[in-house]
Structures are given as C-alpha cells and as structure tokens.
Write a protein that holds these residues in place. Structure first.
Motif, PDB file in Angstrom:
ATOM      1  N   SER A  13       0.642  -1.136   4.465  1.00 34.46           N
ATOM      2  CA  SER A  13      -0.232  -0.460   5.425  1.00 34.46           C
ATOM      3  C   SER A  13       0.451   0.710   6.116  1.00 34.46           C
ATOM      4  CB  SER A  13      -0.751  -1.460   6.462  1.00 34.46           C
ATOM      5  OG  SER A  13       0.314  -2.036   7.195  1.00 34.46           O
ATOM      6  N   SER A  16      -0.220   4.539   5.785  1.00 35.95           N
ATOM      7  CA  SER A  16      -1.082   5.254   6.725  1.00 35.95           C
ATOM      8  C   SER A  16      -0.234   5.761   7.890  1.00 35.95           C
ATOM      9  CB  SER A  16      -2.182   4.327   7.255  1.00 35.95           C
ATOM     10  OG  SER A  16      -2.744   4.836   8.447  1.00 35.95           O
ATOM     11  N   ARG A  17      -0.300   7.042   8.157  1.00 39.05           N
ATOM     12  CA  ARG A  17       0.533   7.622   9.217  1.00 39.05           C
ATOM     13  C   ARG A  17       0.157   7.067  10.591  1.00 39.05           C
ATOM     14  NH1 ARG A  17       4.070  11.912   9.378  1.00 39.05           N
ATOM     15  NH2 ARG A  17       4.343  12.894  11.407  1.00 39.05           N
ATOM     16  N   ARG A  19      -1.042   4.141  11.203  1.00 33.97           N
ATOM     17  CA  ARG A  19      -0.550   2.765  11.256  1.00 33.97           C
ATOM     18  C   ARG A  19       0.936   2.758  11.583  1.00 33.97           C
ATOM     19  NH1 ARG A  19       1.040  -2.072  12.129  1.00 33.97           N
ATOM     20  NH2 ARG A  19       1.002  -3.613  10.479  1.00 33.97           N
ATOM     21  N   MET A 169      -6.302   0.104   5.467  1.00 35.65           N
ATOM     22  CA  MET A 169      -5.107   0.826   5.885  1.00 35.65           C
ATOM     23  C   MET A 169      -4.302   1.297   4.674  1.00 35.65           C
ATOM     24  SD  MET A 169      -4.436   1.163   9.295  1.00 35.65           S
ATOM     25  CE  MET A 169      -5.964   2.081   9.096  1.00 35.65           C
ATOM     26  N   GLU A 172      -6.127   4.210   3.157  1.00 32.28           N
ATOM     27  CA  GLU A 172      -5.933   5.426   3.950  1.00 32.28           C
ATOM     28  C   GLU A 172      -4.596   6.084   3.605  1.00 32.28           C
ATOM     29  OE1 GLU A 172      -5.092   5.870   8.589  1.00 32.28           O
ATOM     30  OE2 GLU A 172      -7.224   5.538   8.173  1.00 32.28           O
ATOM     31  N   GLY A 173      -3.559   5.272   3.484  1.00 36.99           N
ATOM     32  CA  GLY A 173      -2.252   5.809   3.138  1.00 36.99           C
ATOM     33  C   GLY A 173      -2.208   6.406   1.745  1.00 36.99           C
ATOM     34  N   GLU A 176      -3.851   9.773   1.929  1.00 36.04           N
ATOM     35  CA  GLU A 176      -3.028  10.769   2.616  1.00 36.04           C
ATOM     36  C   GLU A 176      -1.845  11.224   1.760  1.00 36.04           C
ATOM     37  OE1 GLU A 176      -3.698   9.038   7.171  1.00 36.04           O
ATOM     38  OE2 GLU A 176      -1.735   8.923   6.220  1.00 36.04           O
TER      39      GLU A 176
END
Length: 200
Positions: A13, A16-17, A19, A169, A172-173, A176
């Motif tokens: 997770s 994700s920045r 996170r 999460m 999302e990472g 990104e």
C-alpha cells in the motif's frame, strides 16, 4: 562518508504516496482502521521511481489496519513484483518499519545503527515480526535499495484475500508509479489469486 539516505522499496500500500505520507507526517489512510503518529522527520521524499523486483508478491495474515490479507514479498520465488522506490533518510526508513510493526518511532532502535554502518549481507532479520526481515533488492544512484517482508517464504503460510480498501491503495500506487490502467491492475491482482476483490 557513510550514506544517510537509502531507497525504500514498497510493493504494497505504500506505493501510494498519500499512504506513505501517513507513515511520515501522521494521519489515517482512506479505508484504514488505524491512525499513524508519523516519523521523527516528517519530510516527504524528494525522489521516487517505479521498480520491478525479481520475486513474487503474495497476500497472507490478517491485518489489524485493513482487515484481510496484506502484501508480502518473496525474493526467492520466481516471478516479478511491481514496486516503488522512495528516497528516505535511514531514520525515516526505520520509523516506517517500526510503524508497520505497530511500534512507535524509536531514536534508539538498533536497526538504525545497523543501516548507518551498512547492511550485513543481502538479508537481515531485525526481529521475528511480519515486516522485520530486510532484503537488499539492488542499488540506485550509489545508494542501497531495501524493502522489508516476512521471514518466511510464500509457500510457508496460508494465503488470505485482502480487503477492497487495501487493494485500492495498491491500485493507487500502481497508477501513480507505473502508470498502469485499470485493466492491467486487475490482471496483476488476478494473477495473484485476488480476482474476487473489486478494484476501485
């Protein structure tokens, strides 16, 4: 002069920045049941980049933060694992590791001295916990790239399905760092036997 920084490689997770920001600056990640105190140095990383690690990602255990399984990395199993490397101070890395183990940041943690003097070998077991085994996965711009995982391999424990908020999460990472679209992310998780979990 001994290095003061290293590359922390996340495959879970923390890709994700925002996170990762909860580990550094404090806060509660979306969907999480836990609020983090943050690191002693709350500065966000000044550099990061996508990486692909040799080895396999798997999900096991029961997370007190998310519920359901969480990601672990088996460096010795065939496969490829997507990750994201962040440039952190050694102290920040140790504080992130402590919070992964539900411990507060500790300026006297012996792991900090170990890392300041150089990790002995490619693997170092700082303790018996889930994320207390450090693995050196490479070098970038003259600095070591380190991740942490469980002391056991992927075939030593039952695998458990992660919850949707946790997978969100990770997704999302991956968007990104790797610029993957939803279809590729679905395929990545499907190959790791979590195809029944929706990606949001």
């Amino acid at each position: 002069m001994l290095p003061s920084h290293l590359w922390y490689v996340s495959y879970g997770s923390n890709m994700s920045r925002r996170r990762l920001g909860c580990y550094l600056a404090g806060g509660t990640p979306p969907g999480s049941m836990r609020t983090y105190a943050g690191a002693r140095d709350r500065t966000m990383p000044t550099a990061d980049h996508a990486v692909t690690l040799p080895g396999s990602l798997y999900f096991a255990g029961e997370s007190r933060t998310w519920g359901g399984g969480v990601a672990f990395y088996d460096h010795d199993s065939p496969g490829e694992t997507a990750g994201r490397a962040y440039l952190l101070t050694i102290g920040q890395f140790v504080d992130v590791a402590n919070q992964e183990m539900h411990r507060p940041a500790d300026p006297d943690d012996p792991l900090e001295e170990v890392l300041l003097t150089g990790l002995p070998g490619e693997r170092h077991q700082a303790g018996p916990g889930h994320y207390e085994t450090l693995v050196r996965v490479g070098e970038h711009e003259g600095l070591p790239m380190l991740t942490f995982t469980a002391p056991h391999g992927m075939h030593a424990v039952p695998h458990t399905a992660p919850r949707p908020a946790y997978l969100a999460m990770l997704a999302e990472g991956l968007r990104e760092a790797h610029r993957w679209d939803a279809e590729r992310i679905e395929g990545y998780f499907e190959a790791r036997s979590v195809q029944d979990q929706p990606i949001r």
